[in-house]
Enzyme design. Structure first.
Site, short mmCIF file in Angstrom:
data_model
loop_
_atom_site.label_atom_id
_atom_site.label_comp_id
_atom_site.label_asym_id
_atom_site.label_seq_id
_atom_site.Cartn_x
_atom_site.Cartn_y
_atom_site.Cartn_z
CG ASP A 29 -2.06 0.98 0.96
OD1 ASP A 29 -3.10 0.73 0.88
OD2 ASP A 29 -1.92 2.20 1.24
CD GLU A 94 -9.45 6.34 0.34
OE1 GLU A 94 -8.25 6.16 0.10
OE2 GLU A 94 -9.63 7.01 1.72
CB VAL A 95 -9.11 1.99 -5.07
CG1 VAL A 95 -8.95 1.57 -6.57
CG2 VAL A 95 -8.09 3.27 -4.83
CG HIS A 99 -8.54 -2.91 -2.63
ND1 HIS A 99 -9.63 -2.05 -3.29
CD2 HIS A 99 -8.30 -2.07 -1.47
CE1 HIS A 99 -9.85 -0.93 -2.55
NE2 HIS A 99 -9.25 -1.19 -1.29
CG MET A 100 -8.02 -9.00 1.69
SD MET A 100 -7.60 -10.98 1.72
CE MET A 100 -9.21 -11.73 1.31
P1 5GP Z 1 -9.77 1.32 -0.02
O1 5GP Z 1 -10.08 2.81 1.11
O2 5GP Z 1 -10.56 1.63 -1.20
O3 5GP Z 1 -10.20 0.17 0.88
O4 5GP Z 1 -8.34 1.26 0.01
C1 5GP Z 1 -7.55 1.91 -0.90
C2 5GP Z 1 -5.88 1.80 -0.57
O5 5GP Z 1 -5.03 1.81 -1.80
C3 5GP Z 1 -5.51 2.83 0.36
O6 5GP Z 1 -5.16 2.07 1.35
C4 5GP Z 1 -4.62 3.62 -0.40
O7 5GP Z 1 -3.43 4.17 0.19
C5 5GP Z 1 -4.15 2.47 -1.60
N1 5GP Z 1 -3.68 3.06 -2.76
C6 5GP Z 1 -4.28 4.07 -3.46
N2 5GP Z 1 -3.66 4.53 -4.64
C7 5GP Z 1 -2.58 3.86 -4.81
C8 5GP Z 1 -1.60 3.69 -5.43
O8 5GP Z 1 -1.33 4.32 -6.54
N3 5GP Z 1 -0.59 2.59 -5.17
C9 5GP Z 1 -0.62 1.88 -4.16
N4 5GP Z 1 0.29 1.03 -3.73
N5 5GP Z 1 -1.68 1.99 -3.12
C10 5GP Z 1 -2.66 2.90 -3.43
#
Ligand code: 5GP
Length: 113
Positions: A29, A94-95, A99-100
């Site tokens: 991450d 957020e994405v 994803h886990m």
């Molecule tokens: P969510 O809140 O969607 O469950 O988590 C998304 C995660 O993706 C976050 O922990 C964020 O730090 C990570 N993330 C977002 N953009 C990127 C990226 O470009 N590269 C990497 N390695 N992690 C990312």
């Protein structure tokens, strides 16, 4: 709809990849919440946990076996860790590529701080 994670799969943007096979990719991450914070994603675009179908069961199972391997590789299998899949707004997603999170290496405290 493609996300930044599709670009990581395609090597269009860099990531610290720790595991890859035919079904899943795992990478560190970018904003780690603990000493170990790795994301495991299906290579196939699945937006949210709501969009999983029976056809994805092999991939979802693979995500679990890869999580166990990553935990062992990072020596957090015995100390413990947390697996998280966030879904949609209230879940804090957020994405929008499923994803886990595998998070460990310190005491994580209450599940919902
Ligand atoms: P969510 O809140 O969607 O469950 O988590 C998304 C995660 O993706 C976050 O922990 C964020 O730090 C990570 N993330 C977002 N953009 C990127 C990226 O470009 N590269 C990497 N390695 N992690 C990312």
């Amino acid at each position: 709809m493609s996300t930044i994670f599709s670009k990581i799969i395609a090597r269009e943007i860099p990531a610290d990849i720790v595991y890859e096979d035919d079904l899943v990719l795992a990478f560190k991450d970018i904003a780690p919440q603990a000493p170990v914070h790795i994301l495991i994603i299906p290579k196939q675009e699945i937006a949210t946990a709501n969009d999983v179908t029976e056809a994805d069961e092999l991939t979802l199972g693979r995500m679990m076996t890869v999580a166990a391997k990553i935990a062992k590789d990072n020596n957090i299998d015995e100390s413990g860790y947390r697996l998280i899949i966030n879904c949609n707004e209230d879940g804090g997603q957020e994405v929008f590529h499923l994803h886990m999170h595998i998070i460990g290496g310190r005491k994580l405290g209450a599940m919902l701080p």
